[in-house]
Design a protein around this motif. Structure first.
Motif, PDB file in Angstrom:
ATOM      1  N   GLN A 252       0.833  -1.198   0.000  1.00 51.21           N
ATOM      2  CA  GLN A 252       0.000   0.000   0.000  1.00 51.21           C
ATOM      3  C   GLN A 252       0.871   1.253   0.000  1.00 51.21           C
ATOM      4  O   GLN A 252       1.971   1.268   0.580  1.00 51.21           O
ATOM      5  CB  GLN A 252      -0.877   0.022   1.254  1.00 51.21           C
ATOM      6  N   GLN A 253       0.389   2.291  -0.643  1.00 48.82           N
ATOM      7  CA  GLN A 253       1.015   3.595  -0.490  1.00 48.82           C
ATOM      8  C   GLN A 253       0.713   4.116   0.905  1.00 48.82           C
ATOM      9  O   GLN A 253      -0.369   3.876   1.452  1.00 48.82           O
ATOM     10  CB  GLN A 253       0.488   4.572  -1.545  1.00 48.82           C
ATOM     11  N   LEU A 254       1.672   4.839   1.465  1.00 42.32           N
ATOM     12  CA  LEU A 254       1.524   5.334   2.822  1.00 42.32           C
ATOM     13  C   LEU A 254       1.351   6.848   2.829  1.00 42.32           C
ATOM     14  O   LEU A 254       1.940   7.559   2.012  1.00 42.32           O
ATOM     15  CB  LEU A 254       2.747   4.956   3.668  1.00 42.32           C
ATOM     16  N   ARG A 255       0.554   7.307   3.751  1.00 42.24           N
ATOM     17  CA  ARG A 255       0.441   8.739   4.027  1.00 42.24           C
ATOM     18  C   ARG A 255       1.040   8.961   5.418  1.00 42.24           C
ATOM     19  O   ARG A 255       0.692   8.263   6.373  1.00 42.24           O
ATOM     20  CB  ARG A 255      -1.009   9.194   3.988  1.00 42.24           C
ATOM     21  N   PHE A 256       1.944   9.927   5.527  1.00 37.48           N
ATOM     22  CA  PHE A 256       2.641  10.149   6.788  1.00 37.48           C
ATOM     23  C   PHE A 256       1.975  11.283   7.572  1.00 37.48           C
ATOM     24  O   PHE A 256       1.668  12.343   7.017  1.00 37.48           O
ATOM     25  CB  PHE A 256       4.114  10.461   6.541  1.00 37.48           C
ATOM     26  N   TYR A 257       1.774  11.020   8.855  1.00 36.80           N
ATOM     27  CA  TYR A 257       1.163  11.987   9.768  1.00 36.80           C
ATOM     28  C   TYR A 257       2.180  12.377  10.842  1.00 36.80           C
ATOM     29  O   TYR A 257       3.046  11.584  11.230  1.00 36.80           O
ATOM     30  CB  TYR A 257      -0.074  11.383  10.433  1.00 36.80           C
ATOM     31  N   ASP A 258       2.030  13.605  11.360  1.00 46.17           N
ATOM     32  CA  ASP A 258       2.976  14.109  12.356  1.00 46.17           C
ATOM     33  C   ASP A 258       2.811  13.454  13.718  1.00 46.17           C
ATOM     34  O   ASP A 258       3.715  13.537  14.552  1.00 46.17           O
ATOM     35  CB  ASP A 258       2.828  15.622  12.511  1.00 46.17           C
ATOM     36  N   SER A 259       1.672  12.838  13.974  1.00 43.58           N
ATOM     37  CA  SER A 259       1.436  12.197  15.263  1.00 43.58           C
ATOM     38  C   SER A 259       0.302  11.196  15.109  1.00 43.58           C
ATOM     39  O   SER A 259      -0.450  11.231  14.128  1.00 43.58           O
ATOM     40  CB  SER A 259       1.078  13.231  16.342  1.00 43.58           C
TER      41      SER A 259
END
Length: 321
Positions: A252-259
């Motif tokens: 899967q493609q990932l989406r990065f979050y700050d927390s």
């Protein structure tokens, strides 16, 4: 007829010698300064690389749950176990687990003990994650009771009258009360809680160090300590699949979050940043953690110049078991 040096010639020779000595001294001093500057910068690089290796090793040793988060703490005090922009909390597997021997469907309220099939792999003071994959409780063992007859199958207590007595061990966690309803396939995992964050340098409050803290309570546990000096920037981001409901084995493609809090907010009401809360804990969805470390040398590298700076970034894939 032999002729000696005149006074003028002698003074001229001495002057030339002094100039030569001065040139050699300046060159030698600059060489030593350059060598020292290089040594200081190389030391900074080694410190940050070693720190990254330590963080990577802990992330790849993550337990079943992987990341931990305690939003109720406020994530403001030193050592608060949170997975946010400026700190990382990991449950590191200690390689032992056992089935929970409690009757599925029965509720428990403010319970200070849990029945397990085999408590021999635990010790007083160990941290244990009690999890069925959805409901998670992190407790510290205050006492274990080895009550089970190992020649007989493990069994939980029955609520029906005249039922057979349980054949199980008990772990007590008097400082950590838990509530909920027991589910099938609940296990107790032996873990270590590790939190990474920046703290003031104990010898220079104007600078910061990378600190690795173990333990759940107010007192830092064994193996807590400074990982690297002269680290002034620490950032984490958490990669979650674009389709959070996809199987963990799928690409899967990932989406990065700050927390984890930002991830739960973005994903909607069905998700939570609290592993003890109702809903899907976003920490179980994280497939990679991006780590950024940066540091500055304590002094300029050259006379009149600025301090050296080194940055390192790595994206660590989680190998949750």
């Amino acid at each position: 007829m032999r002729r000696g040096f005149t006074l003028i010639e002698a003074l001229l020779a001495i002057g030339i010698l002094i100039v030569l000595i001065g040139i050699v001294a300046v060159a030698l001093t600059r060489g030593l300064q350059t060598k020292h500057s290089q040594s200081v910068y190389v030391e900074l690089q080694q410190n940050l690389r070693t720190a990254m290796q330590q963080i990577t090793q802990d992330l790849r040793s993550a337990s079943r749950l992987g990341l931990w988060n305690d939003p109720a703490s406020g994530c403001s005090a030193a050592g608060d176990p949170c997975s946010a922009r400026d700190r990382l909390a990991i449950l590191v597997s200690k390689g032992y687990y056992t089935a929970v021997a409690e009757p599925p469907g029965s509720s428990y309220n403010n319970s200070v003990e849990t029945g397990v099939c085999d408590a021999s792999g635990f010790d007083d003071g160990d941290l244990v994650l009690i999890s069925d994959g959805t409901n998670n409780n992190l407790v510290e063992i205050t006492q274990r009771q080895l009550l089970r007859d190992p020649t007989q199958p493990c069994s939980s207590p029955t609520t029906a009258s005249g039922g057979t007595p349980p054949n199980r061990d008990l772990i007590q966690h008097n400082n950590d009360r838990i509530s909920g309803t027991w589910q099938p396939n609940t296990y107790a995992f032996k873990v270590q809680l590790v939190t990474y964050e920046l703290r003031p340098d104990p010898e220079d409050a104007a600078r910061t160090v990378l600190y690795r803290r173990t333990g759940l309570g107010a007192t830092a546990g064994s193996f807590s300590g400074i990982v690297a000096f002269d680290v002034d920037t620490l950032r984490f981001s958490y990669g979650i699949p674009l389709d959070p409901s996809a199987a963990s084995s799928s690409i899967q493609q990932l989406r990065f979050y700050d927390s984890l809090s930002a991830a739960a907010s973005a994903l909607g009401a069905a998700y939570t940043d609290d592993p003890r809360g109702s809903g899907i804990f976003v920490g179980t969805l994280v497939r990679a953690v991006r780590v950024y470390l940066a540091g500055t040398t304590p002094a300029p590298l050259t006379a009149g110049g600025g301090p050296g700076r080194y940055e390192i970034t790595e994206t660590v894939d989680l190998r949750l078991n």
